[in-house]
Design an enzyme around this catalytic site. Sequence first.
Site, PDB file in Angstrom:
ATOM      1  N   ALA A  35       0.831  -1.213   0.000  1.00 57.48           N
ATOM      2  CA  ALA A  35       0.000   0.000   0.000  1.00 57.48           C
ATOM      3  C   ALA A  35       0.859   1.253   0.000  1.00 57.48           C
ATOM      4  CB  ALA A  35      -0.910  -0.002   1.233  1.00 57.48           C
ATOM      5  N   ARG A  41      -3.201   8.916 -10.225  1.00 61.18           N
ATOM      6  CA  ARG A  41      -4.360   9.107 -11.101  1.00 61.18           C
ATOM      7  C   ARG A  41      -5.651   9.402 -10.342  1.00 61.18           C
ATOM      8  NH1 ARG A  41      -3.905   3.894 -14.686  1.00 61.18           N
ATOM      9  NH2 ARG A  41      -2.401   3.247 -13.088  1.00 61.18           N
ATOM     10  N   ASN A 197      -0.944 -11.699 -14.686  1.00 61.38           N
ATOM     11  CA  ASN A 197      -0.665 -11.778 -13.251  1.00 61.38           C
ATOM     12  C   ASN A 197      -1.567 -10.817 -12.478  1.00 61.38           C
ATOM     13  OD1 ASN A 197       0.538 -11.838 -10.704  1.00 61.38           O
ATOM     14  ND2 ASN A 197       2.221 -10.464 -11.307  1.00 61.38           N
TER      15      ASN A 197
HETATM   16  C1  UD1 Z   1       2.214  -5.342 -10.894  1.00 57.28           C
HETATM   17  C2  UD1 Z   1       2.918  -6.608 -11.361  1.00 57.28           C
HETATM   18  C3  UD1 Z   1       2.236  -7.122 -12.625  1.00 57.28           C
HETATM   19  C4  UD1 Z   1       0.767  -7.378 -12.360  1.00 57.28           C
HETATM   20  C5  UD1 Z   1       0.116  -6.126 -11.798  1.00 57.28           C
HETATM   21  C6  UD1 Z   1      -1.273  -6.429 -11.345  1.00 57.28           C
HETATM   22  C7  UD1 Z   1       5.218  -6.333 -10.679  1.00 57.28           C
HETATM   23  C8  UD1 Z   1       6.605  -6.040 -11.138  1.00 57.28           C
HETATM   24  N1  UD1 Z   1       4.296  -6.319 -11.620  1.00 57.28           N
HETATM   25  O1  UD1 Z   1       2.412  -4.391 -11.922  1.00 57.28           O
HETATM   26  O2  UD1 Z   1       2.853  -8.323 -13.068  1.00 57.28           O
HETATM   27  O3  UD1 Z   1       0.124  -7.782 -13.542  1.00 57.28           O
HETATM   28  O4  UD1 Z   1       0.848  -5.630 -10.652  1.00 57.28           O
HETATM   29  O5  UD1 Z   1      -1.922  -5.275 -10.959  1.00 57.28           O
HETATM   30  O6  UD1 Z   1       5.008  -6.625  -9.525  1.00 57.28           O
HETATM   31  N2  UD1 Z   1       3.746  -0.935  -4.590  1.00 57.28           N
HETATM   32  C9  UD1 Z   1       4.414  -0.665  -3.424  1.00 57.28           C
HETATM   33  N3  UD1 Z   1       5.734  -0.349  -3.479  1.00 57.28           N
HETATM   34  C10 UD1 Z   1       6.396  -0.284  -4.643  1.00 57.28           C
HETATM   35  C11 UD1 Z   1       5.712  -0.567  -5.840  1.00 57.28           C
HETATM   36  C12 UD1 Z   1       4.393  -0.898  -5.779  1.00 57.28           C
HETATM   37  O7  UD1 Z   1       3.827  -0.700  -2.343  1.00 57.28           O
HETATM   38  O8  UD1 Z   1       7.589   0.021  -4.605  1.00 57.28           O
HETATM   39  C13 UD1 Z   1       2.338  -1.265  -4.533  1.00 57.28           C
HETATM   40  C14 UD1 Z   1       1.501  -0.224  -5.227  1.00 57.28           C
HETATM   41  O9  UD1 Z   1       0.996   0.714  -4.302  1.00 57.28           O
HETATM   42  C15 UD1 Z   1       0.370  -1.034  -5.834  1.00 57.28           C
HETATM   43  C16 UD1 Z   1       0.983  -2.399  -6.052  1.00 57.28           C
HETATM   44  O10 UD1 Z   1       2.120  -2.454  -5.256  1.00 57.28           O
HETATM   45  O11 UD1 Z   1      -0.705  -1.203  -4.953  1.00 57.28           O
HETATM   46  C17 UD1 Z   1       1.297  -2.662  -7.513  1.00 57.28           C
HETATM   47  O12 UD1 Z   1       2.243  -1.753  -7.954  1.00 57.28           O
HETATM   48  P1  UD1 Z   1       2.246  -1.210  -9.433  1.00 57.28           P
HETATM   49  O13 UD1 Z   1       3.409  -0.322  -9.586  1.00 57.28           O
HETATM   50  O14 UD1 Z   1       0.915  -0.677  -9.790  1.00 57.28           O
HETATM   51  O15 UD1 Z   1       2.510  -2.554 -10.257  1.00 57.28           O
HETATM   52  P2  UD1 Z   1       2.175  -2.796 -11.761  1.00 57.28           P
HETATM   53  O16 UD1 Z   1       3.157  -2.126 -12.610  1.00 57.28           O
HETATM   54  O17 UD1 Z   1       0.754  -2.529 -12.015  1.00 57.28           O
END
Ligand code: UD1
Length: 499
Positions: A35, A41, A197
């Site tokens: 989180a 957005r 995924n």
């Molecule tokens: C990620 C997955 C992707 C999957 C998708 C599903 C990875 C590399 N990719 O992509 O395979 O299809 O989710 O929605 O994992 N977050 C953190 N810390 C971070 C980065 C992210 O807490 O450093 C949290 C974000 O708040 C979010 C979630 O993790 O709730 C997903 O992060 P996001 O950057 O949206 O991943 P995607 O690129 O969508």
Amino acid sequence: MGFAGMMALADIRRDIRGDAFFVSETSPAAVVILAAGEGKRMKSRTPKVLHALCGRTLLGHALAAADELDPARLVVVVGHGREEVSAEAAAVIPGALIVGQDQQLGTGHAVRMVTEAIGSMPGTVVVTYADMPLLRGETLRELVDRHHQAGNAVTVLTARGDAAGYGRIVRDDAGAFLRIVEERDATPDERAIDEYNSGCYAFDGSLLEDAIKRVTTDNEQQQEYLTDVVAILRGDGHRVGTMLAADAGEISGVNDRVQLAQARRELNDRILDGWMRAGVTIIDPASTWIDVTVTIGQDAEIGPQTQLQGATVIGEGAKVGPGCLLEDTIVGEDAAVSLAVCKRAEIGPRATVGPYAYLRPGTSLAEDAHVGAHVELKKASVGPGAKVPHLTYVGDATIGAGANIGAGTIFANYDGVAKNHTTVGEHAFIGSNSVLVAPVAIGDGAYTAAGSAITDEVPAGDLGVARGRQHNSDGWVARNRQETRSAEAAARVRSEESV
Ligand code: UD1
Ligand code: CA
């Protein structure tokens, strides 16, 4: 552990909406909810995961689903809006562990912050996101159960459909799961894969702790990808598997307010369907909004344009609506409420409220009481069968059983400095347009004359009269309004009388 052993630990839970039973095996060592993201957005001052739908924040829904697994640890990774997000996590699940991730260097980095903070977590570790409010606890449970049954090092929850934007599930010719590739790193062939995924996984906690250290930033975003753990574990010779979600809608994330509204509509439909299947009539599902925290008895009927929020409880056979907004309000059996706004109020069995009533916090109506049109109550208790039918304000008052409050009565509770209490006795009768100036008491069976401003106690059985006496000025119109229609009308009557 053998099957019998698992069953000994079995924990049978009932979904609160009554649509499913399921049996859990072992509880996971941890559920980790990511989180930390900013949620740009949403274009909001409020962190994304604190936006609400159906009675919970996005984070609240994720926590509730996670809590259904009964994990030994519930961990929330926070970054953006750290203080507010941590406070919400603690408010929903007081025992939740908070792990900070100051910079969002990837989903793998987020999980590494957890393993570094907590250390080894032998057992199953589930990782999920705070922005998937449609994900059911049951689906997470099934993921954990499948993970155990298959003896996997990791089991990835996947879905099929429009995979745009998601990481793709790459398999070999025989269909064996190899790895996950992010869209931005994928070849055209990989982009054509329609299995993607969800971002939700069950891991072997010990293997995860080791593998997460070996994730590199060798990708287009130069981030640590949690998804890379799949290929690492497989490379070490461990079993990796997938579970295809039966309902791809469950794993759709909320990134902007359009998706928030879509998720709200979807979740609301699910909640309404659950109540209808449990024996509640909902006249117009399209205009009815019911929080996930509300409880409704059988044979209740919910009319159009109604919102039931928070800890609201609707009794069996009660009718609520059309046009009601109820927040943390208890409605008794067979009560009827229409066109009303009620907040932290209690409405007794068979009581009737509205149309156009406003029940504010601390209002309680006993059985068979009636509150009618254009009536507002605050911190008021209305006794059994008592009536407040028309155009009345009741604040800081106790009204006895069977009392009748005449149209237009005002309980004047505020003297500009303090709020004062009014007591109206059983079967008392307050004349229309009375003002009861608090503190004041009207005794049992006492009356007040219409139009009185009552400032002193009216003892039981007395009539309180507090107004000017009527005086008629004989022939005033003839003298002062000569040659008007009024004077002519009066003259006709007066000439007949004089014949
Ligand atoms: C990620 C997955 C992707 C999957 C998708 C599903 C990875 C590399 N990719 O992509 O395979 O299809 O989710 O929605 O994992 N977050 C953190 N810390 C971070 C980065 C992210 O807490 O450093 C949290 C974000 O708040 C979010 C979630 O993790 O709730 C997903 O992060 P996001 O950057 O949206 O991943 P995607 O690129 O969508
Ligand atoms: Ca995302």
